[in-house]
Design a protein around this motif. Structure first.
Motif, PDB file in Angstrom:
ATOM      1  N   LYS A  18       0.554  -1.486  -0.091  1.00  0.00           N
ATOM      2  CA  LYS A  18      -0.278  -0.496  -0.181  1.00  0.00           C
ATOM      3  C   LYS A  18       0.757   1.156   0.122  1.00  0.00           C
ATOM      4  O   LYS A  18       0.463   2.500  -0.626  1.00  0.00           O
ATOM      5  CB  LYS A  18      -0.776  -0.366   1.293  1.00  0.00           C
ATOM      6  CG  LYS A  18      -2.030   0.965   1.112  1.00  0.00           C
ATOM      7  CD  LYS A  18      -2.969   0.874   2.267  1.00  0.00           C
ATOM      8  CE  LYS A  18      -2.844   1.391   3.856  1.00  0.00           C
ATOM      9  NZ  LYS A  18      -3.718   1.063   4.569  1.00  0.00           N
ATOM     10  N   ASP A  66       0.189   5.539   4.998  1.00  0.00           N
ATOM     11  CA  ASP A  66      -1.053   5.689   4.350  1.00  0.00           C
ATOM     12  C   ASP A  66      -1.785   7.025   4.158  1.00  0.00           C
ATOM     13  O   ASP A  66      -2.560   6.833   4.210  1.00  0.00           O
ATOM     14  CB  ASP A  66      -1.980   4.563   4.645  1.00  0.00           C
ATOM     15  CG  ASP A  66      -3.326   4.056   5.879  1.00  0.00           C
ATOM     16  OD1 ASP A  66      -2.334   5.414   6.572  1.00  0.00           O
ATOM     17  OD2 ASP A  66      -3.856   3.616   6.257  1.00  0.00           O
ATOM     18  N   SER A 123      -6.708   9.303   4.401  1.00  0.00           N
ATOM     19  CA  SER A 123      -6.045   8.207   4.982  1.00  0.00           C
ATOM     20  C   SER A 123      -6.126   7.335   3.585  1.00  0.00           C
ATOM     21  O   SER A 123      -7.453   7.714   2.769  1.00  0.00           O
ATOM     22  CB  SER A 123      -5.832   7.500   5.789  1.00  0.00           C
ATOM     23  OG  SER A 123      -6.880   7.158   6.255  1.00  0.00           O
ATOM     24  N   ASN A 141      -7.202   3.425   2.032  1.00  0.00           N
ATOM     25  CA  ASN A 141      -7.325   2.279   2.710  1.00  0.00           C
ATOM     26  C   ASN A 141      -7.641   1.090   0.971  1.00  0.00           C
ATOM     27  O   ASN A 141      -7.093  -0.058   1.476  1.00  0.00           O
ATOM     28  CB  ASN A 141      -7.955   1.751   4.134  1.00  0.00           C
ATOM     29  CG  ASN A 141      -7.592   2.424   4.930  1.00  0.00           C
ATOM     30  OD1 ASN A 141      -6.762   1.833   5.751  1.00  0.00           O
ATOM     31  ND2 ASN A 141      -8.593   3.330   6.315  1.00  0.00           N
TER      32      ASN A 141
END
Ligand code: UD1
Ligand code: CA
Length: 467
Positions: free
Chosen positions: A22, A102, A225, A227
């Motif tokens: 990520k 992230d 952020s 995800n």
């Protein structure tokens, strides 16, 4: 007065459904983790530690030389990740900023304020919070009557009433190092996910009478952020808008900023106009007064002042001042288009230098070639640079004229001021001012067609049926 930062980047980020870790997914062309490291570099910290775990080799490769690396072998939660970093903390560290890998848009000034607030309040920890419209998936911050953080409850552990709270934990904290070390040591994994939550350190510190001070971020966009890929696109859109606004404020016209994609490592001079559908990727440096686009992709390209590039793709190359490229040109790596050069429609260049003022106006292929100044490389002319095994160079002197549909079979050298006739297949060098013609002689038969028609008419019934 040691200042440390710990960046958590051990979890793969399963919701991305990606082979790529990520934190390595690029945002406006730069991996997320490097956005964060670049931001931290503005803060004069004494150390930056990145916690890696899954796919650690790929993450370590990207951050090499930029941070110390701690390894979290098993991903047992954000608190556990911080535990993995503790052995690397400097003994004189008194403040430790913790961030998650992230959330790449956080600004140095915001982190600085968070650190200042903690010192000003002499608090154990300052937590960056945000009031958001949609808190789904994020940890909710519960405050006590005095306005301190009571605890943070994760979405999965939250009651319906707690889920209504819109004050969220951004995942960015400034801790007094000694308090962080102690609280992290006391974490338990008694929650819905069976993880060691870093967020529980706040309640632990609180229960010991220490203060956890919330600091609400001024601009909630900074703490977005990632995800999943929907959030990746959202973060990209925020940064894209910021980058575009910066360039517009510095004198660049973007006709449609919503559809202009400028990477973080791009520079653009004033009075340049960028048209929609333009992607400027990697290291791109554009001079002043240029016109770029529409629908143009430049990757690692330098463009001189006043150049014009329309509907074209250029990679790892230079375009000189006042040059005109396109529409529909493809300039491949290793090329240098000189000043005032014209590279027109359906022209492909590869690993070639085009001298000042030369013209390659239409339907040409120039590969592994050095073309002098003011050369006219006419329509359909090509370099024959590849024999199926090796590549060979073509060199053309200044002021030469290369006629239409000339094939230059490399290796071949044409001197200055030479003239190559249209349709010639040039296999041998041509000296300066030389004239070369290399094609079959024309045969003209004035009576041939009429005779052929007459012969055919005797075989068929009449001209009407022919039509
Ligand atoms: C976390 C916070 C939540 C906050 C949100 C903000 C916790 C328990 N929750 O939730 O309160 O609102 O971030 O975005 O802290 N990581 C590790 N090792 C692990 C687990 C995670 O290094 O064992 C890293 C991940 O790689 C990631 C970061 O920590 O970069 C955050 O993990 P993630 O699973 O995304 O946490 P959230 O559920 O988003
Ligand atoms: Ca997250």
């Amino acid at each position: 007065m040691g200042k440390s930062a710990i960046v958590l980047a051990a979890g793969l980020g399963t919701r991305m459904k990606s082979k790529l870790h990520k934190v390595l997914h690029p945002v406006c062309g730069k991996p997320m983790i490097l956005h964060i490291l670049d931001t931290l570099a503005q803060l004069e910290l004494d150390q930056v530690i990145v916690v890696v775990g899954q796919q650690r080799e790929s993450v370590e490769e990207v951050i090499a030389g930029r941070a110390e690396v701690a390894v979290q072998v098993e991903q047992l939660g954000t608190g556990h990740a911080v535990q993995s970093a503790l052995p690397l903390l400097r003994s004189d560290s008194d403040t430790t900023v913790v961030l998650y890998g992230d959330a790449p848009l956080i600004q140095a000034e915001t982190i600085r304020q968070l650190m200042d607030e903690r010192e000003r309040n002499n608090a154990a920890v300052c937590v960056l919070t945000a009031e958001v419209a949609n808190p789904t998936g994020l940890g909710r911050v519960l405050l006590d009557d005095a306005g301190f953080v009571d605890r943070v409850v994760e979405e999965k552990d939250a009651s319906p009433a707690e889920k209504q709270i819109r004050l969220i934990n951004t995942g960015i904290y400034s801790f007094r190092t000694a308090d962080l070390v102690q609280a992290v040591g006391e974490l338990k994994a008694d929650n819905a996910q069976g993880e060691y939550y870093l967020t529980d350190t706040l309640a632990i510190l609180r229960s010991r009478g220490a203060d956890a001070v919330p600091v609400q971020v001024a601009d909630a966009e900074e703490i977005a952020s990632v995800n999943d890929r929907v959030q990746l696109a959202a973060v990209e859109a925020i940064l894209r808008r910021r980058i575009n606004e910066t360039w517009m404020r510095s004198g660049v016209t973007l006709l449609d900023p919503e559809h202009t994609y400028i990477g973080v490592d791009v520079e653009i001079g004033p009075d340049t106009v960028v048209y929609p559908g333009t992607l400027l990727q990697g290291r791109v440096v554009i001079g002043a007064g240029c016109e770029i686009g529409p629908h143009t992709q430049l990757r690692n390209v330098r463009v001189g002042d006043g150049a014009r590039i329309v509907q074209s793709v250029i990679q790892d190359s230079d375009v000189g001042a006042g040059a005109q490229v396109g529409p529909f040109a493809h300039i491949r790596p290793g090329s240098a288009v000189g000043p005032e050069v014209k590279v027109g429609n359906f022209v492909e260049l590869k690993n070639s230098q085009i001298g000042a003022g030369a013209k390659v106006s239409h339907l040409a292929y120039v590969g592994d070639a050095e073309i002098g100044e003011r050369v006219n490389f006419s329509c359909g002319a090509i370099t024959v640079n590849y024999d199926g095994e090796s590549k060979y160079r073509t060199v053309i002197g200044d002021d030469s004229f290369i006629g239409c549909n000339v094939n230059l079979v490399a290796p071949v050298t044409v001197g200055e001021g030479a003239y190559l006739c249209a349709g010639s297949t040039i296999t041998e060098d041509v000296p300066a001012d030389g004239f070369a013609i290399a094609r079959g002689r024309q045969v003209t038969k004035p009576e041939y067609v009429r005779a052929w028609r007459a012969k055919r008419a005797t075989r068929t019934k009449g001209p009407q049926e022919e039509a």
